[in-house]
Design an enzyme around this catalytic site. Structure first.
Site, PDB file in Angstrom:
ATOM      1  CD1 TRP A   9      -2.284  -1.937   0.222  1.00  0.00           C
ATOM      2  CD2 TRP A   9      -3.096  -1.119   2.151  1.00  0.00           C
ATOM      3  NE1 TRP A   9      -3.405  -2.647   0.542  1.00  0.00           N
ATOM      4  CE2 TRP A   9      -3.932  -2.174   1.718  1.00  0.00           C
ATOM      5  CE3 TRP A   9      -3.414  -0.460   3.348  1.00  0.00           C
ATOM      6  CZ2 TRP A   9      -5.056  -2.582   2.442  1.00  0.00           C
ATOM      7  CZ3 TRP A   9      -4.540  -0.868   4.072  1.00  0.00           C
ATOM      8  CH2 TRP A   9      -5.343  -1.907   3.615  1.00  0.00           C
ATOM      9  CE  LYS A  10       4.948   1.343  -3.968  1.00  0.00           C
ATOM     10  NZ  LYS A  10       5.698   1.811  -5.125  1.00  0.00           N
ATOM     11  CG  HIS A  98      10.061  -0.750  -1.969  1.00  0.00           C
ATOM     12  ND1 HIS A  98      10.195   0.452  -2.635  1.00  0.00           N
ATOM     13  CD2 HIS A  98       9.075  -1.427  -2.597  1.00  0.00           C
ATOM     14  CE1 HIS A  98       9.307   0.480  -3.623  1.00  0.00           C
ATOM     15  NE2 HIS A  98       8.622  -0.646  -3.627  1.00  0.00           N
ATOM     16  CD  GLU A 169       8.963  -4.144  -6.064  1.00  0.00           C
ATOM     17  OE1 GLU A 169       7.764  -4.400  -6.177  1.00  0.00           O
ATOM     18  OE2 GLU A 169       9.390  -3.204  -5.376  1.00  0.00           O
ATOM     19  N   GLY A 175       5.725   2.225 -10.309  1.00  0.00           N
ATOM     20  CA  GLY A 175       4.848   3.390 -10.302  1.00  0.00           C
ATOM     21  C   GLY A 175       4.887   4.196 -11.595  1.00  0.00           C
ATOM     22  CB  SER A 213       3.920  -0.892 -13.774  1.00  0.00           C
ATOM     23  OG  SER A 213       4.354   0.394 -13.357  1.00  0.00           O
ATOM     24  N   GLY A 234       1.976  -2.505  -6.136  1.00  0.00           N
ATOM     25  CA  GLY A 234       1.796  -1.198  -5.507  1.00  0.00           C
ATOM     26  C   GLY A 234       0.442  -0.609  -5.876  1.00  0.00           C
ATOM     27  N   GLY A 235       0.441   0.285  -6.864  1.00  0.00           N
ATOM     28  CA  GLY A 235      -0.760   1.029  -7.247  1.00  0.00           C
ATOM     29  C   GLY A 235      -2.002   0.170  -7.410  1.00  0.00           C
TER      30      GLY A 235
HETATM   31  P1  PGA Z   1       3.787  -0.369  -8.495  1.00  0.00           P
HETATM   32  O1  PGA Z   1       4.714  -0.567  -7.199  1.00  0.00           O
HETATM   33  O2  PGA Z   1       2.999  -1.638  -8.648  1.00  0.00           O
HETATM   34  O3  PGA Z   1       2.927   0.815  -8.162  1.00  0.00           O
HETATM   35  O4  PGA Z   1       4.714  -0.122  -9.642  1.00  0.00           O
HETATM   36  C1  PGA Z   1       5.303  -1.807  -6.915  1.00  0.00           C
HETATM   37  C2  PGA Z   1       6.180  -1.662  -5.704  1.00  0.00           C
HETATM   38  O5  PGA Z   1       6.828  -0.620  -5.565  1.00  0.00           O
HETATM   39  O6  PGA Z   1       6.249  -2.580  -4.856  1.00  0.00           O
END
Ligand code: PGA
Length: 252
Positions: A9-10, A98, A169, A175, A213, A234-235
């Site tokens: 979720w960040k 991360h 990653e 993102g 992403s 993430g998103g």
């Molecule tokens: P993202 O982030 O899916 O928004 O690119 C992935 C992450 O940073 O773990």
């Protein structure tokens, strides 16, 4: 190997939004998902997650994760959260290394390795992130960079390395909406698998997730690759329909 779909979720959410998101995920979660599912929430919301599992039993099928953990056990480390504290709140996972922590908080390979060790010592599975920047990829250094990052974690954790989850990653894909192609991701995953194989005879236990992403439309093709054992999302983990589609892709 059972795949793992973990949401990151960040620094997003609030009590009301988290409740709505978790209720929507619970409503669409298959009764017996064939993959493991986790959400890595901001530390203040762990108690909310625990309370919601009691109220919405389907959520007990989702494991709780943290987004970071201290390398230290306790003491004068203002702002840090220890692995033992996370454990008290039922955390099964903690993301470590991360790229946002490496970049904004100056975390070195050695610090990341120590965090993985602290998590393991408390019975928490570290989700260790590795990945190259765009400049490093363009300079042809991808393999070298991810191998250096993983080598530090292997060095510090010895035979316990089979207890980690690894996440590839690529920094340029996080993102940004740019995803590594399934072939690009698979090539790096294969490099990481080979490196793990040299470090442990238990390599078959180690999941290697892809993150960057990953979304509802590209998840299936990424998850179909031989060495991609799940996703760190993430998103798309903040939108219940998207997160559920990714879980469905992992179940297929
Ligand atoms: P993202 O982030 O899916 O928004 O690119 C992935 C992450 O940073 O773990």
């Amino acid at each position: 190997m059972k795949k793992l779909i973990a949401g990151n979720w960040k620094m997003n959410g609030n009590l009301a939004a988290n409740e709505a998101l978790l209720r929507d995920i619970a409503a669409g979660l298959p009764a017996q998902p064939a993959c493991a599912v986790a959400v890595c929430v901001p530390a203040p919301y762990m108690a909310q997650f625990k309370a919601m599992v009691a109220a919405v039993p389907v959520l007990s099928g989702i494991d709780l994760g943290a987004q970071d953990v201290s390398s230290q056990q306790s003491g004068a480390f203002t702002g840090e959260v220890s692995a033992a504290m996370l454990k008290e709140f039922g955390c099964r996972y903690a993301i470590v290394g991360h790229s946002e922590r490496r970049h904004y908080h100056g975390e070195t390979d050695a610090v990341v390795a120590d965090k993985a060790k602290a998590a393991l010592a408390a019975g928490i599975t570290p989700i260790v992130c590795v990945g190259e920047t765009l400049a490093e990829r363009e300079a042809g250094q991808t393999g070298e960079v991810v191998k250096r990052q993983l080598a530090a974690v292997i060095h510090t954790n010895g035979h316990c390395i089979s207890e980690i989850v690894l996440a590839y990653e690529p920094v340029w894909a996080i993102g940004t909406g740019k995803t590594a192609t399934p072939e690009e991701a698979q090539a790096v995953h294969a490099v990481l698998r080979t490196q793990l194989k040299a470090a442990t005879d238990q390599v078959a236990r180690v999941k290697i997730l892809y993150g960057g992403s990953m979304n509802a439309s590209n998840a299936a093709s990424l998850l179909a690759q031989a060495d991609i054992d799940g996703g760190l999302i993430g998103g798309a983990s903040l939108k219940a329909p998207d997160f559920l589609k990714i879980i469905a892709a992992a179940n297929a």
